[in-house]
Design an enzyme around this catalytic site. Structure first.
Site, PDB file in Angstrom:
ATOM      1  N   HIS A  15     -13.407 -40.397  -9.080  1.00  0.00           N
ATOM      2  CA  HIS A  15     -14.564 -40.921  -8.344  1.00  0.00           C
ATOM      3  C   HIS A  15     -15.636 -41.403  -9.314  1.00  0.00           C
ATOM      4  O   HIS A  15     -15.777 -40.882 -10.421  1.00  0.00           O
ATOM      5  CB  HIS A  15     -15.121 -39.886  -7.360  1.00  0.00           C
ATOM      6  CG  HIS A  15     -15.639 -38.615  -7.968  1.00  0.00           C
ATOM      7  ND1 HIS A  15     -16.924 -38.492  -8.460  1.00  0.00           N
ATOM      8  CD2 HIS A  15     -15.067 -37.402  -8.142  1.00  0.00           C
ATOM      9  CE1 HIS A  15     -17.116 -37.261  -8.905  1.00  0.00           C
ATOM     10  NE2 HIS A  15     -15.997 -36.575  -8.731  1.00  0.00           N
ATOM     11  N   ASP A  64     -18.984 -41.673  -8.554  1.00  0.00           N
ATOM     12  CA  ASP A  64     -20.336 -41.208  -8.267  1.00  0.00           C
ATOM     13  C   ASP A  64     -20.612 -39.857  -8.918  1.00  0.00           C
ATOM     14  O   ASP A  64     -19.701 -39.129  -9.303  1.00  0.00           O
ATOM     15  CB  ASP A  64     -20.575 -41.114  -6.762  1.00  0.00           C
ATOM     16  CG  ASP A  64     -19.578 -40.201  -6.061  1.00  0.00           C
ATOM     17  OD1 ASP A  64     -18.382 -40.262  -6.396  1.00  0.00           O
ATOM     18  OD2 ASP A  64     -19.997 -39.427  -5.175  1.00  0.00           O
ATOM     19  N   ASP A 114     -17.886 -34.557 -14.753  1.00  0.00           N
ATOM     20  CA  ASP A 114     -17.629 -34.760 -13.320  1.00  0.00           C
ATOM     21  C   ASP A 114     -18.207 -36.096 -12.867  1.00  0.00           C
ATOM     22  O   ASP A 114     -19.283 -36.139 -12.288  1.00  0.00           O
ATOM     23  CB  ASP A 114     -18.235 -33.594 -12.538  1.00  0.00           C
ATOM     24  CG  ASP A 114     -17.918 -33.631 -11.059  1.00  0.00           C
ATOM     25  OD1 ASP A 114     -16.925 -34.274 -10.671  1.00  0.00           O
ATOM     26  OD2 ASP A 114     -18.675 -33.027 -10.277  1.00  0.00           O
ATOM     27  N   GLU A 126     -17.527 -39.466  -3.395  1.00  0.00           N
ATOM     28  CA  GLU A 126     -16.805 -38.187  -3.375  1.00  0.00           C
ATOM     29  C   GLU A 126     -17.766 -37.029  -3.214  1.00  0.00           C
ATOM     30  O   GLU A 126     -17.441 -36.023  -2.574  1.00  0.00           O
ATOM     31  CB  GLU A 126     -15.995 -38.026  -4.670  1.00  0.00           C
ATOM     32  CG  GLU A 126     -15.051 -36.817  -4.695  1.00  0.00           C
ATOM     33  CD  GLU A 126     -15.692 -35.541  -5.220  1.00  0.00           C
ATOM     34  OE1 GLU A 126     -15.062 -34.477  -5.116  1.00  0.00           O
ATOM     35  OE2 GLU A 126     -16.836 -35.598  -5.735  1.00  0.00           O
ATOM     36  N   GLU A 127     -18.957 -37.145  -3.804  1.00  0.00           N
ATOM     37  CA  GLU A 127     -19.889 -36.024  -3.809  1.00  0.00           C
ATOM     38  C   GLU A 127     -20.582 -35.806  -2.464  1.00  0.00           C
ATOM     39  O   GLU A 127     -21.287 -34.812  -2.296  1.00  0.00           O
ATOM     40  CB  GLU A 127     -20.948 -36.226  -4.910  1.00  0.00           C
ATOM     41  CG  GLU A 127     -20.396 -36.316  -6.326  1.00  0.00           C
ATOM     42  CD  GLU A 127     -19.852 -34.990  -6.842  1.00  0.00           C
ATOM     43  OE1 GLU A 127     -19.831 -34.015  -6.070  1.00  0.00           O
ATOM     44  OE2 GLU A 127     -19.439 -34.945  -8.012  1.00  0.00           O
ATOM     45  N   GLU A 145     -10.129 -34.862 -12.027  1.00  0.00           N
ATOM     46  CA  GLU A 145     -11.283 -33.965 -11.958  1.00  0.00           C
ATOM     47  C   GLU A 145     -11.233 -32.969 -13.121  1.00  0.00           C
ATOM     48  O   GLU A 145     -10.161 -32.683 -13.668  1.00  0.00           O
ATOM     49  CB  GLU A 145     -11.278 -33.199 -10.630  1.00  0.00           C
ATOM     50  CG  GLU A 145     -11.594 -34.033  -9.406  1.00  0.00           C
ATOM     51  CD  GLU A 145     -13.089 -34.163  -9.142  1.00  0.00           C
ATOM     52  OE1 GLU A 145     -13.890 -33.755 -10.022  1.00  0.00           O
ATOM     53  OE2 GLU A 145     -13.457 -34.682  -8.073  1.00  0.00           O
ATOM     54  N   HIS A 148     -22.059 -30.417 -11.695  1.00  0.00           N
ATOM     55  CA  HIS A 148     -23.317 -30.261 -10.960  1.00  0.00           C
ATOM     56  C   HIS A 148     -24.328 -29.393 -11.717  1.00  0.00           C
ATOM     57  O   HIS A 148     -25.234 -28.834 -11.105  1.00  0.00           O
ATOM     58  CB  HIS A 148     -23.080 -29.668  -9.559  1.00  0.00           C
ATOM     59  CG  HIS A 148     -22.071 -30.405  -8.747  1.00  0.00           C
ATOM     60  ND1 HIS A 148     -21.724 -30.031  -7.468  1.00  0.00           N
ATOM     61  CD2 HIS A 148     -21.329 -31.506  -9.014  1.00  0.00           C
ATOM     62  CE1 HIS A 148     -20.805 -30.850  -6.985  1.00  0.00           C
ATOM     63  NE2 HIS A 148     -20.553 -31.764  -7.923  1.00  0.00           N
TER      64      HIS A 148
END
Length: 383
Positions: A80, A82, A112, A144-145, A169, A355
């Site tokens: 992903h 984003d 990530d 995705e997030e 990932e 994150h």
């Protein structure tokens, strides 16, 4: 070697410098079009055919699908584009400037997972693509997030059926073949306000919610007893009561109370079944207080995911790495891409960095990741 492309670090730096935050809050949400355009240029320079796909019902978000070769089967490498928003007060460096210190690459998306695309492109420059006899696909998705809208749309709209897909990932290069799903719900009780001196003239939403929570905790115990999967460290579905708010003053009967809960179903549990169990648990409350209870999704639900241990993809990756595939509790796009073809989650970086402020990827992953990507392409596209 394709010398027109930037160096590995320059690729990484450009990706990190291109913001692509996804958020439910429209004030924070950003289009990923600039990043997709950047990837499209690099992949085109490598000789891949590139398609940018607008994702419906998003704020100007795009998927990218690039491929080399035609025919059936082949390998898809997916990730992903984003990132989550960042807390400026907790970062000690610019999240959009790649910096290297103590064998770590710092920046928002280094682990990530925007950095994956630097690895893929850097690996492809040294692959003799014309010698592949099965197609190679690169998929870059949006959102995705938040909603996983990009992966959902791709799975629903594509006719492609590669032999397998690897989602890059951050798994510390350990293969993941299963994870739990995610259901995030709001339980809202509407009461009737009034002065606290005369409780009978109102309906206290907090008191009704108190009873509802008792039924939810009974459901939580039922889920633990009824469902079990030993592949997981926590082998049963979980429920977390994460947020509650009700009322506005001590001398006022509470007119509204809202509870937010999180449920993590095991693979094989359908979202419809889980919703039905939740509704059944709260049926006594709904019957006693007609029209006062409402259940809403906080986010689009995500099903659990599992690629069977006996699947050829799992067997091949375990043999290639010399490690058994594991199961984890966090979510990825795997349940959606698994609808397209057998899928595993495997990539550089640690999930512990996802994150987090001052997110980083250890440079120890650089050489092993290049080696792994080369092995994957040769194994699945040159057989």
């Amino acid at each position: 070697m394709n010398t027109q492309l930037p160096s590995f670090i320059a690729l990484y730096r450009a990706l990190i410098a291109t913001p692509s935050i996804s958020a439910n809050d429209g004030a924070l949400d950003q289009s990923n079009e600039r990043l997709i355009t950047l990837l499209a240029g690099w992949l085109s320079d490598l000789g891949l055919r590139v398609e940018m796909q607008p994702v419906p019902n998003t704020r100007n978000k795009f998927n990218l699908l690039a491929n080399y070769g035609e025919g059936a089967g082949g390998l898809m490498l997916a990730g992903h584009t984003d990132t989550v928003p960042f807390d400026e007060g907790r970062w000690t460096r610019d999240p959009f400037t790649l910096s290297e210190q103590d064998n770590r690459l710092y920046g928002l998306g280094t682990a990530d997972m925007k950095g994956l695309f630097a690895f893929i492109i850097d690996t492809l420059r040294d692959i003799e693509l014309h010698k592949l006899n099965k197609p190679l696909y690169i998929l870059a998705t949006a959102d995705e997030e938040t909603s996983m809208a990009g992966a959902r749309y791709f799975a629903a709209s594509t006719a492609l059926r590669p032999d397998c897909c690897i989602i890059g990932e951050p798994t510390s290069l350990k293969p993941i073949r299963a994870h739990k799903g995610h259901l995030s719900e709001a339980i809202r009780i509407t009461g009737q306000s009034g002065h606290s001196s005369d409780p009978a003239r109102g309906v206290n939403a907090i008191e009704i919610m108190h009873n509802a929570i008792g039924h939810l905790l009974t459901l939580r115990n039922t889920l633990q007893q009824r469902y079990h999967n030993p592949a997981f460290n926590i082998p049963y579905p979980t429920m977390n009561l994460g947020h509650i708010h009700g009322g506005d003053a001590a001398n006022r009967i509470c007119a509204c109370c809202e509870l937010h809960l999180d449920m993590r179903p095991l693979p094989g549990m359908t979202l419809n079944d889980l919703n039905e169990l939740l509704n059944q648990a709260l049926t006594p409350i709904a019957a006693q207080w007609s029209g006062r209870l409402r259940i809403e999704h906080l986010h689009p639900p995500i099903p659990g995911y599992e690629c069977p241990r006996h699947a050829p993809l799992v067997q091949a990756i375990e043999q290639l790495l010399g490690e058994r595939a594991e199961a984890v509790n966090y979510c990825t796009e795997a349940p959606f891409l698994q609808e397209v073809c057998p899928t595993l989650v495997l990539g550089p970086g640690s999930i512990e960095q996802a994150h987090q402020p001052d997110e980083y990827l250890s440079t120890d992953f650089i050489v092993p990741t290049r080696t792994l990507l080369t092995q994957l392409i040769h194994h699945f596209c040159q057989r």
